[in-house]
Design a protein around this motif. Structure first.
Motif, PDB file in Angstrom:
ATOM      1  N   ARG A  73       0.832  -1.210   0.000  1.00  0.00           N
ATOM      2  CA  ARG A  73       0.000   0.000   0.000  1.00  0.00           C
ATOM      3  C   ARG A  73       0.861   1.252   0.000  1.00  0.00           C
ATOM      4  NH1 ARG A  73      -2.494  -0.783   4.519  1.00  0.00           N
ATOM      5  NH2 ARG A  73      -1.050   0.500   5.733  1.00  0.00           N
ATOM      6  N   GLU A  74       1.848   1.294   0.872  1.00  0.00           N
ATOM      7  CA  GLU A  74       2.705   2.485   0.957  1.00  0.00           C
ATOM      8  C   GLU A  74       3.474   2.705  -0.333  1.00  0.00           C
ATOM      9  OE1 GLU A  74       2.455   4.654   3.360  1.00  0.00           O
ATOM     10  OE2 GLU A  74       0.872   3.308   4.087  1.00  0.00           O
ATOM     11  N   ARG A  75       3.931   1.630  -0.947  1.00  0.00           N
ATOM     12  CA  ARG A  75       4.679   1.771  -2.196  1.00  0.00           C
ATOM     13  C   ARG A  75       3.782   2.308  -3.308  1.00  0.00           C
ATOM     14  NH1 ARG A  75       8.995  -2.624  -4.617  1.00  0.00           N
ATOM     15  NH2 ARG A  75       9.584  -1.419  -6.485  1.00  0.00           N
ATOM     16  N   LEU A  76       2.550   1.806  -3.392  1.00  0.00           N
ATOM     17  CA  LEU A  76       1.638   2.254  -4.440  1.00  0.00           C
ATOM     18  C   LEU A  76       1.160   3.684  -4.203  1.00  0.00           C
ATOM     19  CD1 LEU A  76      -0.468  -0.997  -4.975  1.00  0.00           C
ATOM     20  CD2 LEU A  76       1.396  -0.113  -6.389  1.00  0.00           C
ATOM     21  N   LEU A  77       1.038   4.079  -2.955  1.00  0.00           N
ATOM     22  CA  LEU A  77       0.654   5.469  -2.675  1.00  0.00           C
ATOM     23  C   LEU A  77       1.800   6.429  -2.990  1.00  0.00           C
ATOM     24  CD1 LEU A  77      -1.379   5.045   0.641  1.00  0.00           C
ATOM     25  CD2 LEU A  77      -2.257   5.500  -1.660  1.00  0.00           C
ATOM     26  N   ARG A  78       3.037   5.991  -2.814  1.00  0.00           N
ATOM     27  CA  ARG A  78       4.191   6.830  -3.174  1.00  0.00           C
ATOM     28  C   ARG A  78       4.337   6.942  -4.684  1.00  0.00           C
ATOM     29  NH1 ARG A  78       7.086   3.721   0.530  1.00  0.00           N
ATOM     30  NH2 ARG A  78       8.187   2.713  -1.220  1.00  0.00           N
ATOM     31  N   GLY A 104      -7.605   8.188  -4.733  1.00  0.00           N
ATOM     32  CA  GLY A 104      -7.804   8.530  -6.128  1.00  0.00           C
ATOM     33  C   GLY A 104      -7.238   7.562  -7.142  1.00  0.00           C
ATOM     34  N   ILE A 105      -6.751   6.416  -6.704  1.00  0.00           N
ATOM     35  CA  ILE A 105      -6.234   5.415  -7.634  1.00  0.00           C
ATOM     36  C   ILE A 105      -7.404   4.535  -8.105  1.00  0.00           C
ATOM     37  CG2 ILE A 105      -4.709   3.401  -7.881  1.00  0.00           C
ATOM     38  CD1 ILE A 105      -2.894   4.713  -5.760  1.00  0.00           C
ATOM     39  N   PRO A 106      -7.639   4.439  -9.417  1.00  0.00           N
ATOM     40  CA  PRO A 106      -8.736   3.591  -9.907  1.00  0.00           C
ATOM     41  C   PRO A 106      -8.511   2.129  -9.513  1.00  0.00           C
ATOM     42  CG  PRO A 106      -7.933   5.050 -11.646  1.00  0.00           C
ATOM     43  CD  PRO A 106      -6.955   5.152 -10.514  1.00  0.00           C
ATOM     44  N   THR A 107      -9.579   1.470  -9.089  1.00  0.00           N
ATOM     45  CA  THR A 107      -9.466   0.084  -8.627  1.00  0.00           C
ATOM     46  C   THR A 107     -10.438  -0.808  -9.378  1.00  0.00           C
ATOM     47  OG1 THR A 107     -11.050   0.473  -6.834  1.00  0.00           O
ATOM     48  CG2 THR A 107      -8.710   0.761  -6.317  1.00  0.00           C
ATOM     49  N   ILE A 108      -9.919  -1.920  -9.845  1.00  0.00           N
ATOM     50  CA  ILE A 108     -10.724  -2.936 -10.531  1.00  0.00           C
ATOM     51  C   ILE A 108     -10.527  -4.246  -9.788  1.00  0.00           C
ATOM     52  CG2 ILE A 108     -11.045  -4.241 -12.667  1.00  0.00           C
ATOM     53  CD1 ILE A 108      -9.244  -1.022 -13.046  1.00  0.00           C
TER      54      ILE A 108
END
Length: 372
Positions: A73-78, A104-108
């Motif tokens: 999670r932290e890596r993807l938010l960075r 704000g990251i699109p999620t599928i």
């Protein structure tokens, strides 16, 4: 992308084919397995870190799994990706998707959790977590849309990958089996916990099958990292000399066999698409079983039975999954060619219903989410 087990890795690999065709410069990374790696996927963690099933079994690995999710999670938010795609593994992915979507990251989410079978309360978490759900079964989008969740039926990719008529003779040649051999494929699962619970029962059942039909041949495909555990279970059961353990090749084993003794999961649908009669067995710890029974909504757990709406193949669960009952159910199939023919016709119709251009339909849906 995150795929947490062998079946998810297979589905994600097929999805990557479609996305790579649409976006040749696509970069995909996260958690995955060999099918994804073969398409250029960069795995920051291997999928077998998440391949644990059952409440009690997850508790043993809880700290490590939560740690991996936190780091991811932290890596993807960075470094925000264009989209996050969680492939099955809802207990891991939905919480992660909710956190990413809030930022704000699109999620599928690819593969609708079986809220129609058990744990219906999960639908609220899905509403918070998912911009869009890609559904494998035709009845799922309408169910999700009732709860305000956007969804698209993309068909089941395995229904297109697996041929309508499997090359049984070719599969047997590939495994060194003769056309006239009687062959039983034993699939005790793709998770280490499943091997622990199911392999001893299945291999003890195989011994009883061989006593009744001495010429029978057994093949077992091993998921990555599990071959040694399967071979050890076979030796402990006294079956080491009568069992051919394969490196993967589950589709070859299913194409080659006459009947399969199989653990509940996606593999049962694969067996149905190969038109193979099967005996579904499953067992978990007594506490996990008790908790699951409280949340189960349907009389079936096997996907072929759920999709057909009746017990077209036997299910033997928990205390019923004994070597005696499992072996008897397999022997019953081997002695009933008319019954085998009837179930093969049923599975043929099911495959036609599930065949769609999954790669294109899924990629179209993903593109709309990204560009919204």
């Amino acid at each position: 992308m995150v795929a947490g087990e062998a079946s998810g890795d297979l589905l994600a690999g097929l999805l990557l084919d479609g996305m790579k065709q649409r976006w040749p410069q696509l970069q995909a990374h996260g958690i995955g397995g060999p099918q994804m790696a073969a398409r250029g996927f960069q795995a920051w963690w291997p999928q077998d870190k998440l391949a644990v099933r059952g409440y009690v079994e997850v508790l043993r690995h809880y700290r490590e799994i939560v740690g991996i999710r936190s780091q991811l999670r932290e890596r993807l938010l960075r470094e925000p990706p264009s989209a996050f795609i969680g492939v099955d593994a809802p207990d891991f992915n939905l919480d992660l998707e909710a956190a990413l979507r809030q930022r704000g990251i699109p999620t599928i989410h690819f593969v609708c959790p079986s809220i129609w079978a058990w744990r219906p309360q999960r639908v609220e978490k899905m509403r918070q977590a998912c911009d869009h759900v890609l559904c494998l079964f035709p009845f799922e989008p309408a169910l999700l849309q009732q709860h305000g969740i956007a969804a698209t039926y993309v068909g089941h990719p395995l229904a297109s990958v697996i041929p309508l008529e499997a090359d049984k003779a070719g599969a047997r040649r590939a495994l060194g089996l003769a056309d006239g051999d009687e062959v039983v494929a034993i699939l005790p699962g793709s998770r280490r916990s499943e091997i622990h619970y199911m392999a001893p029962r299945f291999f003890a059942a195989a011994l009883q099958i061989r006593q009744a039909r001495p010429g029978v041949r057994f093949v077992t495909p091993a998921a990555p990292g599990l071959k040694a555990a399967i071979e050890q279970a076979a030796r402990a059961a006294g079956l080491a000399d009568g069992l051919q353990v394969l490196d993967g090749q589950s589709h070859t084993a299913l194409a080659a066999c006459d009947v399969t003794l199989i653990a509940s999961g996606t593999a049962t649908l694969e067996a149905a698409l190969f038109k193979r009669p099967m005996v579904i067995g499953y067992a978990v710890s007594w506490l996990t079983a008790r908790l699951m029974r409280r949340q189960h909504l349907q009389p079936w757990i096997g996907l072929p039975n759920i999709l057909c709406g009746e017990f077209v193949v036997p299910e033997l669960l928990q205390e019923d999954a004994t070597p005696e009952k499992l072996s008897r159910a397999v022997l019953d199939w081997l002695a009933a060619p008319a019954r085998i023919s009837a179930v093969q016709h049923r599975f043929q119709a099911l495959q036609h219903e599930l065949r769609r251009d999954t790669r294109a339909l899924a990629t179209d849906a993903i593109e709309k989410v990204i560009r919204t």
